[in-house]
Write a protein that holds these residues in place. Structure first.
Motif, PDB file in Angstrom:
ATOM      1  N   GLY A  79       0.966  -1.316  -0.384  1.00  0.00           N
ATOM      2  CA  GLY A  79       0.015  -0.006  -0.482  1.00  0.00           C
ATOM      3  C   GLY A  79       0.742   1.572   0.358  1.00  0.00           C
ATOM      4  O   GLY A  79       0.918   2.347  -0.507  1.00  0.00           O
ATOM      5  N   ALA A  80       2.203   0.786   1.017  1.00  0.00           N
ATOM      6  CA  ALA A  80       2.713   2.633   0.871  1.00  0.00           C
ATOM      7  C   ALA A  80       3.597   2.493  -0.198  1.00  0.00           C
ATOM      8  O   ALA A  80       3.790   3.591  -0.932  1.00  0.00           O
ATOM      9  N   MET A  81       3.528   1.139  -1.082  1.00  0.00           N
ATOM     10  CA  MET A  81       4.261   1.555  -2.612  1.00  0.00           C
ATOM     11  C   MET A  81       3.312   2.697  -3.605  1.00  0.00           C
ATOM     12  O   MET A  81       4.114   2.717  -5.054  1.00  0.00           O
ATOM     13  N   ALA A  82       2.036   2.396  -3.014  1.00  0.00           N
ATOM     14  CA  ALA A  82       1.002   3.285  -3.927  1.00  0.00           C
ATOM     15  C   ALA A  82       0.733   4.477  -4.311  1.00  0.00           C
ATOM     16  O   ALA A  82       0.742   5.590  -4.790  1.00  0.00           O
ATOM     17  N   GLY A  83       2.155   5.237  -3.335  1.00  0.00           N
ATOM     18  CA  GLY A  83       2.401   6.450  -3.137  1.00  0.00           C
ATOM     19  C   GLY A  83       1.236   7.142  -2.802  1.00  0.00           C
ATOM     20  O   GLY A  83       1.057   8.656  -3.068  1.00  0.00           O
ATOM     21  N   GLN A  84       0.025   6.684  -1.810  1.00  0.00           N
ATOM     22  CA  GLN A  84      -0.919   7.907  -1.629  1.00  0.00           C
ATOM     23  C   GLN A  84      -0.472   8.423  -0.223  1.00  0.00           C
ATOM     24  O   GLN A  84      -1.911   8.765   0.515  1.00  0.00           O
ATOM     25  N   GLY A  85       0.837   7.691   0.071  1.00  0.00           N
ATOM     26  CA  GLY A  85       0.576   8.377   2.190  1.00  0.00           C
ATOM     27  C   GLY A  85       0.972   7.350   2.936  1.00  0.00           C
ATOM     28  O   GLY A  85       0.488   6.178   2.426  1.00  0.00           O
ATOM     29  N   PRO A  86       1.261   7.920   4.328  1.00  0.00           N
ATOM     30  CA  PRO A  86       1.967   6.578   4.607  1.00  0.00           C
ATOM     31  C   PRO A  86       0.309   5.753   5.366  1.00  0.00           C
ATOM     32  O   PRO A  86      -0.536   6.797   5.691  1.00  0.00           O
ATOM     33  N   VAL A 166       7.836   4.591  -1.538  1.00  0.00           N
ATOM     34  CA  VAL A 166       7.591   4.706  -2.665  1.00  0.00           C
ATOM     35  C   VAL A 166       8.958   4.529  -3.328  1.00  0.00           C
ATOM     36  O   VAL A 166       8.173   4.211  -5.019  1.00  0.00           O
ATOM     37  N   LEU A 167       9.922   5.223  -3.113  1.00  0.00           N
ATOM     38  CA  LEU A 167      10.952   5.176  -4.253  1.00  0.00           C
ATOM     39  C   LEU A 167      11.024   3.426  -4.432  1.00  0.00           C
ATOM     40  O   LEU A 167      11.776   3.192  -5.578  1.00  0.00           O
ATOM     41  N   ALA A 168      10.758   2.655  -3.429  1.00  0.00           N
ATOM     42  CA  ALA A 168      11.219   0.778  -3.770  1.00  0.00           C
ATOM     43  C   ALA A 168       9.640   0.437  -4.764  1.00  0.00           C
ATOM     44  O   ALA A 168      10.080  -0.244  -6.017  1.00  0.00           O
ATOM     45  N   GLY A 169       8.770   1.661  -4.618  1.00  0.00           N
ATOM     46  CA  GLY A 169       7.675   1.238  -5.917  1.00  0.00           C
ATOM     47  C   GLY A 169       8.210   1.798  -7.279  1.00  0.00           C
ATOM     48  O   GLY A 169       7.485   1.488  -8.284  1.00  0.00           O
ATOM     49  N   VAL A 170       9.951   2.142  -7.175  1.00  0.00           N
ATOM     50  CA  VAL A 170      10.122   2.701  -8.816  1.00  0.00           C
ATOM     51  C   VAL A 170      10.693   1.593  -8.928  1.00  0.00           C
ATOM     52  O   VAL A 170      11.584   1.334  -9.870  1.00  0.00           O
ATOM     53  N   ALA A 171      11.637   1.721  -8.484  1.00  0.00           N
ATOM     54  CA  ALA A 171      13.169   0.613  -8.507  1.00  0.00           C
ATOM     55  C   ALA A 171      12.819  -0.865  -9.094  1.00  0.00           C
ATOM     56  O   ALA A 171      13.114  -1.507  -9.266  1.00  0.00           O
ATOM     57  N   PRO A 173       9.792  -1.714 -10.540  1.00  0.00           N
ATOM     58  CA  PRO A 173       9.353  -2.491 -11.966  1.00  0.00           C
ATOM     59  C   PRO A 173      10.846  -2.216 -12.684  1.00  0.00           C
ATOM     60  O   PRO A 173      10.717  -2.499 -13.708  1.00  0.00           O
ATOM     61  N   GLY A 174      11.508  -1.185 -11.878  1.00  0.00           N
ATOM     62  CA  GLY A 174      13.542  -0.846 -12.674  1.00  0.00           C
ATOM     63  C   GLY A 174      13.789  -1.968 -12.923  1.00  0.00           C
ATOM     64  O   GLY A 174      14.091  -2.325 -14.029  1.00  0.00           O
ATOM     65  N   LEU A 175      14.160  -2.885 -12.216  1.00  0.00           N
ATOM     66  CA  LEU A 175      14.165  -4.583 -11.728  1.00  0.00           C
ATOM     67  C   LEU A 175      13.556  -4.965 -12.526  1.00  0.00           C
ATOM     68  O   LEU A 175      14.394  -5.947 -13.125  1.00  0.00           O
ATOM     69  N   ILE A 176      12.637  -5.320 -13.069  1.00  0.00           N
ATOM     70  CA  ILE A 176      11.796  -6.170 -13.733  1.00  0.00           C
ATOM     71  C   ILE A 176      12.212  -5.781 -14.862  1.00  0.00           C
ATOM     72  O   ILE A 176      12.580  -7.409 -15.957  1.00  0.00           O
ATOM     73  N   GLY A 177      12.331  -4.238 -14.878  1.00  0.00           N
ATOM     74  CA  GLY A 177      12.947  -4.006 -16.383  1.00  0.00           C
ATOM     75  C   GLY A 177      14.086  -4.962 -17.306  1.00  0.00           C
ATOM     76  O   GLY A 177      14.431  -5.320 -18.544  1.00  0.00           O
ATOM     77  N   PHE A 178      14.332  -4.590 -16.209  1.00  0.00           N
ATOM     78  CA  PHE A 178      16.068  -5.312 -16.325  1.00  0.00           C
ATOM     79  C   PHE A 178      16.103  -6.701 -16.778  1.00  0.00           C
ATOM     80  O   PHE A 178      16.877  -7.834 -17.397  1.00  0.00           O
ATOM     81  N   THR A 179      15.709  -7.090 -15.746  1.00  0.00           N
ATOM     82  CA  THR A 179      15.350  -8.944 -15.482  1.00  0.00           C
ATOM     83  C   THR A 179      15.031  -9.371 -16.725  1.00  0.00           C
ATOM     84  O   THR A 179      15.593 -10.787 -17.206  1.00  0.00           O
ATOM     85  N   THR A 189      12.901   2.310 -18.708  1.00  0.00           N
ATOM     86  CA  THR A 189      11.328   1.866 -18.928  1.00  0.00           C
ATOM     87  C   THR A 189      10.083   1.307 -18.301  1.00  0.00           C
ATOM     88  O   THR A 189       8.987   1.576 -17.843  1.00  0.00           O
ATOM     89  N   GLY A 190      11.140   0.364 -17.963  1.00  0.00           N
ATOM     90  CA  GLY A 190      10.458  -0.243 -17.259  1.00  0.00           C
ATOM     91  C   GLY A 190       9.880   1.039 -15.269  1.00  0.00           C
ATOM     92  O   GLY A 190       9.103   0.646 -14.828  1.00  0.00           O
ATOM     93  N   ALA A 191      11.048   1.191 -14.932  1.00  0.00           N
ATOM     94  CA  ALA A 191      10.492   1.596 -13.727  1.00  0.00           C
ATOM     95  C   ALA A 191       9.615   3.106 -14.552  1.00  0.00           C
ATOM     96  O   ALA A 191       9.004   3.816 -13.061  1.00  0.00           O
ATOM     97  N   LEU A 192      10.026   4.161 -15.476  1.00  0.00           N
ATOM     98  CA  LEU A 192       8.696   4.583 -16.300  1.00  0.00           C
ATOM     99  C   LEU A 192       7.291   4.760 -16.061  1.00  0.00           C
ATOM    100  O   LEU A 192       6.759   4.612 -15.221  1.00  0.00           O
TER     101      LEU A 192
END
Ligand SMILES: [Zn+2]
Ligand SMILES: [Zn+2]
Lengths: 327, 81
Positions: A79-86, A166-171, A173-179, A189-192
Motif C-alpha cells: 500500500g505504501a508503494m502506491a504512494g498515497q501516503g503513510p 515509494v522509491l521501492a515502488g519505482v526501483a 519495476p526498474g528491476l523487472i525491466g532489467f531482468t 522504461t520499466g521504472a517509468l
C-alpha cells in the motif's frame, strides 16, 4: 511525516506521475515501448492496487479480516508503494471520511462547499478527487482515529520510512525491466511504466472512488451520505467501486454484495482464508442487508440525513475513541 | 513509575539531533513547542506502553498538551494496576 514534509510529498506525488505519463506518451509515439514495460506496469499495478484495497483499506482501516504478521506487513508495504501516503495518515483520513461522509468535516466530499451549477459541481468533484490533498490545514489526528494502527510497531515503521517504500515502488519495476530486457534502457522504461505511469493510473482510480463514487452511480442502500456503486470502476479498483455497499457495511470484507459484483480484493481475502492465512473475516449475509436497507429507507438517505453522533471525533475534546465508531 | 528523565530521553532519541542540546525539557514543556510530529508523539507514547506493559487511553493521550499531562496519564494507569 506530517505538516510541511507531507505537503511537499503530495506536490511531488501529484506532479511527477504526470511528467511520467507525458514521457511515456513520447516513448509510445516513437514505438519505444516493449512488452517488458507492460509486464512491469501490470505487476506493479496489482501489487499497489491490492496494497491499497486489501491492505490499507480493508485490513487496516476497517479491520475486515485478520492475517499473519508477515502478510500484514506485506499488504501495508504494498500500500505504501502506491504512494498515497503513510498507512497511519491514510487510515486516519479514511476513518474520518466514514465518520462524517459528505457532511462538514469530511476530508474529501464532492459536496464540500456546495456551489450551484455545473461549475460548482465540477469544483466539488475536483476537491473530492485530488483537490483535498492540497489543503494545507487538513490533518486527522491519528491518535484519535487510529490508535490501533499506531500501537502496531510495524505500521509505525512503515509510516516513518514511507518515502523509501515509494522509491521501492519505482526501483522494483526498474528491476523487472532489467531482468526481462537485460538493458539499462529497459530498466529505465520499466521504472517509468511500472513506477510513474502506474502511480498515475492506480491513484486516479482510487481518487475516482472518492469523487465519482460519491456522485454518479446506483444507490442500493439509503445511507446517510451520497455514496454510489460504480460498476465500470470495479475491475480496476479491485472491488473498491462498490462504494455504496461499502458505506452501508464498512467492515464487510466483501464490497461486492451480489455474485455478479466483481470484487477482486474479496476474492483475495477468501483465498487467504482458504489457505488459513486469514481469519475473522467479516461477512454480511443477505438477511442483514435487507433489514438494514429497510431501516434506512424509512429514514431517507443522502447527505442531509442525520447520522449519529453528528460531530467529527477529532473535534470532541473528551471523546473516548471507539474504534467501532470510526471504521 | 515513569519519570520525566525517561520521557525526556525518549523524546531526544525520537528527535535525533533536531533538538538543540540546551533545550529545557520538563513537566511544563508543551508537546507542540518541541516540534514533535503526531507520529513521533505516538512513538514515544507507545514505547512507554511497551516498556511498562500498560495501555494508555489514546483519547486522553491525544488531549495531552504538556509532558506533565502525559506523565500523569501514564502514571495514573500504572497506579491502578
Ligand atoms: Zn466514501
Ligand atoms: Zn472505507
Amino acid at each position: 511525516m506530517d505538516g510541511r514534509e507531507h505537503y511537499t510529498f503530495i506536490l511531488i506525488s501529484a506532479l511527477l506521475p504526470l511528467f511520467g505519463v507525458v514521457a511515456a506518451i513520447v516513448l509510445l509515439w516513437n514505438k519505444l515501448v516493449g512488452p517488458a514495460d507492460m509486464v512491469a506496469f501490470g505487476i506493479m499495478y496489482v501489487i499497489a492496487g491490492l496494497g491499497v484495497s486489501t491492505g490499507y483499506h480493508r485490513l487496516l482501516a476497517h479491520r475486515a479480516f485478520q492475517t499473519t504478521r508477515p502478510l500484514r506487513i506485506f499488504f501495508a508495504a504494498a500500500g505504501a508503494m502506491a504512494g498515497q501516503g503513510p498507512p497511519i495518515t491514510w487510515v486516519a483520513h479514511h476513518r474520518r471520511h466514514h465518520r462524517v461522509a459528505d457532511k462538514p468535516g469530511d476530508p474529501h466530499s464532492p459536496y464540500h462547499d456546495e456551489e450551484p451549477g455545473l461549475k460548482g459541481a465540477l469544483k466539488g468533484l475536483w476537491h473530492a478527487h485530488m483537490g483535498w490533498l492540497f489543503e494545507r490545514g487538513l490533518s486527522s489526528d491519528p491518535m484519535r482515529y487510529c490508535p490501533d494502527i499506531l500501537r502496531d510497531k510495524d505500521m509505525r515503521f512503515i509510516s516513518k520510512h514511507f518515502t523509501w517504500f515509494v522509491l521501492a515502488g519505482v526501483a522494483l519495476p526498474g528491476l523487472i525491466g532489467f531482468t526481462l530486457t537485460g538493458t539499462l534502457f529497459g530498466a529505465m522504461t520499466g521504472a517509468l511504466w511500472g513506477g510513474l505511469v502506474r502511480f498515475f493510473f492506480a491513484n486516479h482510480v482510487t481518487y475516482a472512488v472518492n469523487s465519482i463514487g460519491h456522485y454518479f452511480g446506483r444507490r442500493r442502500f439509503a445511507t446517510p451520505d451520497e455514496s454510489r456503486n460504480v460498476g465500470w470502476l470495479a475491475l480496476f479498483s479491485f472491488g473498491e467501486a462498490w462504494h455504496n455497499n461499502h458505506h452501508a457495511f464498512p467492515r464487510s470484507a466483501s464490497h461486492g454484495m451480489r455474485w455478479y459484483e466483481l470484487d477482486i480484493s474479496a476474492l483475495v481475502i477468501r483465498g487467504l482464508e482458504r489457505l488459513k492465512l486469514a481469519d475473522h473475516v467479516i461477512r454480511i449475509d443477505r438477511e442483514r442487508q435487507e433489514a438494514k436497507a429497510l431501516a434506512w429507507e424509512k429514514l431517507g438517505g443522502g447527505r442531509h440525513a442525520r447520522s449519529t453522533p453528528a460531530k467529527p471525533l477529532a473535534e470532541r475534546r473528551t471523546a473516548a475513541v471507539g474504534i467501532v465508531d470510526v471504521e | 513509575m515513569i519519570t520525566i528523565d525517561e520521557l525526556a530521553s525518549l523524546i531526544r532519541q525520537e528527535m535525533r539531533g533536531k533538538l538543540p542540546k540546551d533545550t529545557q525539557i520538563d513537566e511544563n514543556t508543551r508537546l507542540d513547542s518541541l516540534g514533535l510530529s503526531s507520529l513521533q508523539v505516538s512513538e514515544v507514547v507507545f514505547t512507554l506502553e511497551d516498556e511498562h506493559g500498560v495501555e494508555f487511553d489514546p483519547a486522553r493521550a491525544a488531549n495531552a498538551q504538556t509532558l506533565g499531562d502525559l506523565l500523569a496519564l501514564g502514571n495514573s494507569v500504572l497506579e491502578t494496576r
